[in-house]
Write a protein that holds these residues in place. Structure first.
Motif, PDB file in Angstrom:
ATOM      1  N   LYS A 119       0.851  -1.198   0.000  1.00 37.71           N
ATOM      2  CA  LYS A 119       0.000   0.000   0.000  1.00 37.71           C
ATOM      3  C   LYS A 119       0.883   1.244   0.000  1.00 37.71           C
ATOM      4  N   SER A 145      -5.427   2.303  -4.845  1.00 36.59           N
ATOM      5  CA  SER A 145      -5.478   0.850  -4.683  1.00 36.59           C
ATOM      6  C   SER A 145      -4.142   0.304  -4.195  1.00 36.59           C
ATOM      7  N   GLY A 146      -4.192  -0.781  -3.426  1.00 36.81           N
ATOM      8  CA  GLY A 146      -2.982  -1.482  -3.040  1.00 36.81           C
ATOM      9  C   GLY A 146      -2.601  -2.510  -4.088  1.00 36.81           C
ATOM     10  N   ARG A 205      -3.745  -2.233   3.335  1.00 36.38           N
ATOM     11  CA  ARG A 205      -4.441  -2.640   2.111  1.00 36.38           C
ATOM     12  C   ARG A 205      -5.843  -3.182   2.375  1.00 36.38           C
ATOM     13  N   GLY A 221      -0.701  -9.673  -0.203  1.00 37.17           N
ATOM     14  CA  GLY A 221      -0.200  -8.471  -0.846  1.00 37.17           C
ATOM     15  C   GLY A 221       0.989  -8.783  -1.738  1.00 37.17           C
TER      16      GLY A 221
END
Length: 460
Positions: free
Chosen positions: A259, A265-266, A322, A362
């Motif tokens: 992030k 947006s992440g 995120r 992520g």
């Protein structure tokens, strides 16, 4: 476990030296628990010895935090005299390095102890152990593809060192708009993406698609699926290196931070998995779009292990920025068909390609640990024949209360209290990972941020 290299020594080295006769050095690289590549650069004359005898590196490499400092609580530093282990070449990974101005090579290593056994703290061996259980217990072969999002950012930082989108090499304007799947954005960075594609081809990395994502300067380069999960993770690790190095050559930085921007947006990492039986049949295929009972049992296991796996899916403080509502980032274990609001998605497509897309992690994740956790959850669900319950219809955010750990501390606590994941990863690995991350979290917690100055310096 990760295979020895002695049987294929001559062919790989000879082929490399024939293709790159001017190469003078080789990077010996090994990913740590954060997925950061560590190792050493050696002269080309040493590479034969590396293939035959391996190369010594300290086991504390896997006790290193994100900044490369050993977390002594792991027990891999002073407690054992920062002892060396032996790293051996992963077969098939000796390639050229096309972005470097001088001809050179790189090769991936994995770590073994002095008795020749797989080193317990190496994530590559954690994954290999879980793959062995699939073969032994189920007779299934996982087919894996990894999708990673990333941001291109300007080397010139904004105020207080914050990132900012790059300046388009075509328009000369700074990227400001979100144009998901925008072709103009692909065109603007076609030179960068073309060089990434060329580097992937030279390094035998099966990248097949590039798309503009949900924020300015955000892209995704997809990797083709493979029935070798270790290779799929290797491709992801090496693709990250390519993207970062090629971006630098084009005057930009590339970040896989989960992030990097507050309001944009992440970046995520999505893993696609199907399972083949001994006859090569996809065991997730079924009578309808929701697949077979085998697929549902696998989903049941993924849901059962998701909470205790969060510290692996989201490995650092920034990872948890995120997780927000209505952001296509899942907040609860749930599954659905063709629905990006859930953690586990069955993509649309032909029945023979039926698969699970795991959408939690992520872009900052270690692909080996992510894939290991995903496969551990699936194995658990298959062996226990777990029922995932009904699939979600419609917007999962509007129907389900968030229940995944949403802070680093809660996720680490969930892993510390876990009962399933340690059975697959090994208690010793989990202990090292937790010690590493708790030490990193403690150091992070002492930092005073610019926002604290803004809110509190003259107010209180």
């Amino acid at each position: 476990m990760v295979a020895s290299t002695h049987s294929n020594l001559p062919d790989e080295v000879v082929a490399f030296r024939q293709r790159y006769p001017q190469a003078r050095t080789v990077d010996l690289i090994i990913p740590d628990v954060n997925g950061v590549l560590r190792g050493k650069r050696v002269e080309i004359e040493v590479i034969e010895k590396v293939f035959i005898d391996g190369v010594n590196l300290p086991g504390s490499l896997f006790g290193a935090d994100i900044n490369g400092e050993t977390a002594e609580a792991t027990g891999l530093g002073f407690d054992i005299g920062d002892a060396d282990q032996i790293c051996r070449v992963v077969p098939g990974t000796l390639t050229g390095v096309p972005w470097h101005p001088q001809s050179m090579g790189q090769v991936l290593l994995s770590m073994f102890d002095l008795e020749g056994k797989p080193y317990f703290a190496d994530p590559q061996h954690v994954l290999a152990g879980i793959l062995e259980r699939f073969t032994r217990d189920l007779g299934f072969t996982p087919v894996v593809a990894v999708e990673m999002e990333f941001f291109l950012i300007d080397r010139q930082r904004a105020a207080l060192g914050a990132p900012q989108p790059p300046i388009s090499p075509v328009t000369g304007e700074r990227e400001r708009k979100t144009q998901v799947y925008g072709m103009a954005e692909i065109d603007d960075y076609s030179a960068f993406l073309g060089d990434v594609a060329d580097a992937c081809e030279e390094q035998n990395i099966p990248a097949d698609t590039a798309v503009a994502e949900y924020a300015p300067g955000q892209y995704e380069v997809n990797l083709h699926y493979t029935p070798d999960a270790h290779a799929a993770c290797t491709h992801a690790i090496l693709l990250k290196r390519i993207i970062k190095q090629v971006a630098w050559r084009h005057g930009m930085d590339a970040t896989f931070m989960a992030k990097p921007y507050d309001a944009l947006s992440g970046s995520g990492t999505h893993v696609h998995v199907s399972l083949l039986d001994k006859d090569g049949r996809n065991v997730f295929s079924g009578p309808d779009a929701y697949g077979s009972d085998t697929l549902r049992h696998a989903i049941g296991g993924l849901m059962a292990t998701m909470v205790e796996s969060m510290a692996l899916f989201a490995p650092n403080a920034n990872s948890y920025r995120r997780f927000r509502r209505d952001s296509f980032v899942p907040l609860t274990p749930a599954w659905a068909f063709n629905n990006r609001t859930t953690a586990l998605r069955i993509p649309a497509g032909p029945d023979h390609a039926r698969r699970i897309e795991h959408r939690v992690a992520g872009a900052d994740v270690n692909p080996f640990l992510l894939t290991a956790a995903v496969l551990a959850g699936m194995h658990h669900g298959l062996t226990q024949r777990l029922d995932p319950g009904p699939p979600v219809q419609g917007n999962a955010y509007a129907q389900l209360e968030p229940c995944l750990p949403d802070t680093w501390g809660l996720a680490l606590q969930a892993l510390e209290e876990a009962t399933i994941i340690p059975q697959y990863f090994g208690e010793a690995f989990v202990k090292v990972y937790l010690a590493n991350k708790y030490a990193e979290r403690e150091r992070f917690s002492y930092h005073v941020s610019p926002l604290e100055h803004e809110w509190y310096l003259l107010t209180v």
